[in-house]
Design a protein around this motif. Sequence first.
Motif, PDB file in Angstrom:
ATOM      1  N   ALA A  20       6.010  13.780   6.396  1.00  0.00           N
ATOM      2  CA  ALA A  20       6.806  12.326   6.605  1.00  0.00           C
ATOM      3  C   ALA A  20       7.338  11.971   5.180  1.00  0.00           C
ATOM      4  CB  ALA A  20       5.733  11.413   7.056  1.00  0.00           C
ATOM      5  N   VAL A  21       8.262  11.424   4.918  1.00  0.00           N
ATOM      6  CA  VAL A  21       8.888  10.639   3.924  1.00  0.00           C
ATOM      7  C   VAL A  21       9.157   9.068   3.990  1.00  0.00           C
ATOM      8  CG1 VAL A  21       9.609  12.945   3.107  1.00  0.00           C
ATOM      9  CG2 VAL A  21      11.099  11.524   4.451  1.00  0.00           C
ATOM     10  N   GLU A  22       9.345   8.586   2.958  1.00  0.00           N
ATOM     11  CA  GLU A  22       9.870   7.043   3.133  1.00  0.00           C
ATOM     12  C   GLU A  22      11.556   7.128   3.095  1.00  0.00           C
ATOM     13  OE1 GLU A  22       8.486   5.131  -0.470  1.00  0.00           O
ATOM     14  OE2 GLU A  22       6.413   5.282   0.291  1.00  0.00           O
ATOM     15  N   GLY A  23      12.184   6.109   3.215  1.00  0.00           N
ATOM     16  CA  GLY A  23      13.597   5.996   3.186  1.00  0.00           C
ATOM     17  C   GLY A  23      14.069   6.453   2.062  1.00  0.00           C
ATOM     18  N   LYS A  25      16.263   7.330  -1.354  1.00  0.00           N
ATOM     19  CA  LYS A  25      16.349   6.450  -2.358  1.00  0.00           C
ATOM     20  C   LYS A  25      17.722   6.806  -3.378  1.00  0.00           C
ATOM     21  CE  LYS A  25      11.586   4.595  -2.632  1.00  0.00           C
ATOM     22  NZ  LYS A  25      11.151   5.236  -1.493  1.00  0.00           N
ATOM     23  N   GLU A  29      18.370  12.428  -1.674  1.00  0.00           N
ATOM     24  CA  GLU A  29      17.696  12.138  -0.466  1.00  0.00           C
ATOM     25  C   GLU A  29      18.601  11.410   0.546  1.00  0.00           C
ATOM     26  OE1 GLU A  29      14.785   9.622  -1.949  1.00  0.00           O
ATOM     27  OE2 GLU A  29      13.462  11.135  -2.888  1.00  0.00           O
ATOM     28  N   LYS A  30      19.860  10.676   0.143  1.00  0.00           N
ATOM     29  CA  LYS A  30      20.570  10.317   1.139  1.00  0.00           C
ATOM     30  C   LYS A  30      21.567  11.230   1.747  1.00  0.00           C
ATOM     31  CE  LYS A  30      20.817   5.629  -1.140  1.00  0.00           C
ATOM     32  NZ  LYS A  30      21.607   4.616  -1.803  1.00  0.00           N
ATOM     33  N   TYR A  33      19.395  12.802   4.453  1.00  0.00           N
ATOM     34  CA  TYR A  33      19.110  11.887   5.389  1.00  0.00           C
ATOM     35  C   TYR A  33      20.509  11.815   6.322  1.00  0.00           C
ATOM     36  CZ  TYR A  33      18.325   7.501   7.836  1.00  0.00           C
ATOM     37  OH  TYR A  33      18.477   6.139   8.978  1.00  0.00           O
TER      38      TYR A  33
END
Length: 223
Positions: A20-23, A25, A29-30, A33
């Motif tokens: 699991a990862v956070e939103g 940043k 990462e985007k 995503y």
Amino acid sequence: MLRIIIVAILSLLIAIPSFAVEGPKNEDEKTLYAIGLTVARSLSVFNLSPAELEHVKQGITDAVEGKKPAVDLADYTGKVQELARARRKVQGEKAAAAGKEFLEKAAGEKGAVKTDSGMVYQSLKDGSGASPTATDTVKVNYRGTLVDGKEFDSSYKRGTPAEFRLDGVIKCWTEGLQKMKEGGKARFVCPSTLAYGDAGAGELILPGSTLNFEVELLEIKKK
């Protein structure tokens, strides 16, 4: 479309970590995503239940972690395609029913006319001058939405009007634009028989879909 779905799933297997990862940043990462969003959109044809989604997640996790697969992927490629077709057919049947209701409601609005072909035409702004013929090339701005309001295409968003011959587009447009004059704006509600029929188009336009367009006739191109 089915090949795109499979490629998108494979991309996800490579790109997504198993923890699991956070939103997101930063840009990397985007981007990762965004891959997830792309895959989710491709998987929408399956209309997965929460329980079914867990099996998909398990396949992703096993592949990423290098575990021995529970099935031979080569044996199930055809079954993935069969499931996609079956789920898309069911969604299309629902879309057709919703489209019929939407079309009848649109036909009852002020100034709307249901033509013999089954489309609903509604002038939003009267133009002046000539009307195009079926063999003319026109320049238009438009926005297309599904009956639930979801936008699937827009020349406004692209920032560039579209140009095409009237006999080279869906029947609903060929008919509707011939009712317009330059400078006018109109609404076309297109039953699937005058749009993309039982085949649909892409991921968003399901078989049997009724389509809603707002169209501006900017110019009839000189031959």
